[in-house]
Structure formats: structure tokens, C-alpha cells
Design an enzyme around this catalytic site. Structure first.
Site, PDB file in Angstrom:
ATOM      1  N   VAL A  38      45.261 -26.115 -23.597  1.00  0.00           N
ATOM      2  CA  VAL A  38      46.150 -27.156 -23.062  1.00  0.00           C
ATOM      3  C   VAL A  38      45.758 -27.597 -21.654  1.00  0.00           C
ATOM      4  CG1 VAL A  38      48.116 -26.510 -24.498  1.00  0.00           C
ATOM      5  CG2 VAL A  38      47.829 -25.436 -22.241  1.00  0.00           C
TER       6      VAL A  38
ATOM      7  N   TYR B   2      54.957 -16.114 -12.961  1.00  0.00           N
ATOM      8  CA  TYR B   2      55.584 -16.576 -14.194  1.00  0.00           C
ATOM      9  C   TYR B   2      56.838 -17.400 -13.897  1.00  0.00           C
ATOM     10  CZ  TYR B   2      57.575 -16.349 -18.909  1.00  0.00           C
ATOM     11  OH  TYR B   2      58.093 -16.676 -20.132  1.00  0.00           O
TER      12      TYR B   2
ATOM     13  N   LYS C 262      57.501 -21.456 -14.734  1.00  0.00           N
ATOM     14  CA  LYS C 262      58.594 -21.907 -15.596  1.00  0.00           C
ATOM     15  C   LYS C 262      59.631 -22.729 -14.823  1.00  0.00           C
ATOM     16  CE  LYS C 262      57.015 -20.109 -19.379  1.00  0.00           C
ATOM     17  NZ  LYS C 262      56.536 -20.999 -20.466  1.00  0.00           N
TER      18      LYS C 262
ATOM     19  N   THR D 245      58.305 -11.805 -29.480  1.00  0.00           N
ATOM     20  CA  THR D 245      57.097 -12.622 -29.475  1.00  0.00           C
ATOM     21  C   THR D 245      55.890 -11.691 -29.369  1.00  0.00           C
ATOM     22  OG1 THR D 245      56.978 -12.811 -27.053  1.00  0.00           O
ATOM     23  CG2 THR D 245      58.353 -14.423 -28.223  1.00  0.00           C
TER      24      THR D 245
END
Length: 255
Positions: free
Chosen positions: A60, A161, A165, A196
């Protein structure tokens, strides 16, 4: 937006939240492009789902690869109705730990994939959406991003992180406002603690302990629950410019 006969691009679509969303979309009658760096898993899922799914190897953060994925969606369905950004990584490190300062390269990589990678996909998908006809509700497309409750409740060691986000959350409303004139909605889902691949390396006892942190239901979230919300958001025209916490009322402690 009706899911049946729509075409949706899902990044990070080979497994986890993205994989569950791909399955839910195909079950609802949509065509899906699975964009992921995990070639083996992506090809296996596409083969399992048949003609309704196509896998495109996608980093991406790479402009050419991202453009190829968007073009594949347009080719598959004649248009791109939705983009769901699920690609992301986790980096855990204190700003200053026992080994010294936070590794700058890992911090940069986290921002590059989670935030810049999401924006890379958004800008290219939105450009394609703006060039196509609107549906009966005036919509040309829907964009759904994945943030995290860490954007609000970041723990010690989650600086990279949480920052990545929080950036995703922060761009949701400006993008929704910008794209409103062309009938493109922008939303973000901020999951809590979910089952996950990121959790796979943890012992079962640790997974259960994490699940117990959630007030109700006292368990880890299921990828299918994320997928259900994503599918609902695609179909609910009034949802726009909002970040939705999907977290069982959890608020992360400092550590």
C-alpha cells in the site's frame, strides 16, 4: 450503496479483519479485489472464492502497486464502489527503553504503512470513484479505514502504532468533507482487541486474559464482527465522516 453487484477493494484482505470482510462481501454478492503483500494467502483466498474475487499483490505504500489494485477493481466490476483499508502493522517499543531510544526506522515504517499507505489508497480510489456515475442515492463510492482504540487510549510502548492510527482518525472528517460534493463517503472503524494474526503468537492464556479486559462481551472480538460493521457502513448512506469504536466498551490501561 447496495452490496450486491458492487465492487470493493480490500487492502490487507488475505487474512484477519480484511479476510473476514472479503468473505462477507462475496457472500453478500459483491465482487472483491484482495490487495495484500501475502501472496500465498491472497491467492488461496481468491481461488477459494472463485470468480467473485481477484488477488492483486499490493504494497500500500507503493504508488504503482496501489494504482494497479485500483485499476484491477475497475476492470473486475466496471467501477470501484468501495475501498476498505485493513492493511497495517503493529510496532511495540518504548520511546526510550533498556536498549536506548526507539528505533527510528521502525517508527517510520509504522507510520508509512498504517497512515501514509491508507492515504495512498484513498487518494487513488477516490480519483477513480469521482470519474464514475453516481447511484440513485447520489453516491459514487464509500471509503472505510481501520484505526484502533489505541488512537485514543494508546498504551506505553505504543507511540508509533497509536500515532499512526490517530492520524487515520484525524483525516476521516476532512476527507469526508472534501469528497461530499462528489458523493463519496469516508468512515473509520476503530477496533478494540480482536482475534487477528497479530494475536496468533500469544499463548492461549494470554489471549484469554486480554479478552477479559473487555467489559462486555468479555472476550476478543471476532473478525466477522468487524466485517459485519464494515458491510453495514457500506450500505448506510447516512454514515459519513465518523470514527466508530468497535470495542465492547474497553478503555486501554496505561500498560
Amino acid at each position: 450503496m447496495k452490496l450486491s453487484n458492487s465492487t470493493v477493494l480490500v487492502t490487507g484482505g488475505s487474512s484477519g479483519l480484511g479476510g473476514a470482510t472479503v468473505r462477507a462481501l462475496v457472500e453478500a454478492g459483491a465482487k472483491v479485489v484482495i490487495a495484500d503483500v501475502n501472496i500465498a494467502a491472497g491467492e488461496a483466498l481468491a481461488a477459494e472464492l472463485g470468480d467473485a474475487a481477484r488477488f492483486v499483490p499490493t504494497d500500500v505504500t507503493d504508488e504503482a502497486a496501489a494504482r494497479t489494485a485500483v485499476d484491477a477493481a475497475v476492470t473486475l466490476g466496471g467501477r470501484i464502489d468501495g475501498l476498505i483499508n485493513c492493511a497495517g502493522i503493529v510496532v511495540a517499543s518504548k520511546a526510550v527503553g533498556r536498549q536506548g531510544p526507539h528505533d527510528l526506522a521502525s517508527f517510520t515504517r509504522c507510520i508509512q504503512i498504517n497512515l501514509i499507505g491508507s492515504f495512498n489508497m484513498i487518494r487513488l480510489a477516490a480519483a477513480a470513484m469521482q470519474a464514475q456515475d453516481a447511484n440513485d442515492a447520489g453516491e459514487r463510492g464509500v471509503i472505510i479505514n481501520t484505526a484502533s482504540v489505541a488512537a485514543y487510549d494508546g498504551q506505553i510502548g505504543q507511540a508509533a502504532y497509536a500515532a499512526s492510527k490517530a492520524g487515520v482518525v484525524g483525516m476521516t472528517l476532512p476527507l469526508a468533507r472534501e469528497f461530499a460534493k462528489t458523493g463519496i463517503r469516508v468512515l473509520t472503524i476503530a477496533p478494540g482487541l480482536f482475534e487477528t494474526p497479530m494475536m496468533d503468537d500469544l499463548p492461549e492464556a494470554a489471549r484469554e486474559a486480554l479478552g477479559q479486559m473487555t467489559p462486555f462481551p468479555a472476550r476478543l472480538g471476532k473478525p466477522q464482527e468487524f466485517a459485519a460493521l464494515a458491510c453495514h457502513a457500506l450500505g448506510n448512506t447516512m454514515l459519513n465522516g465518523e470514527t466508530i469504536r468497535l470495542d465492547g466498551a474497553i478503555r486501554l490501561p496505561p500498560k
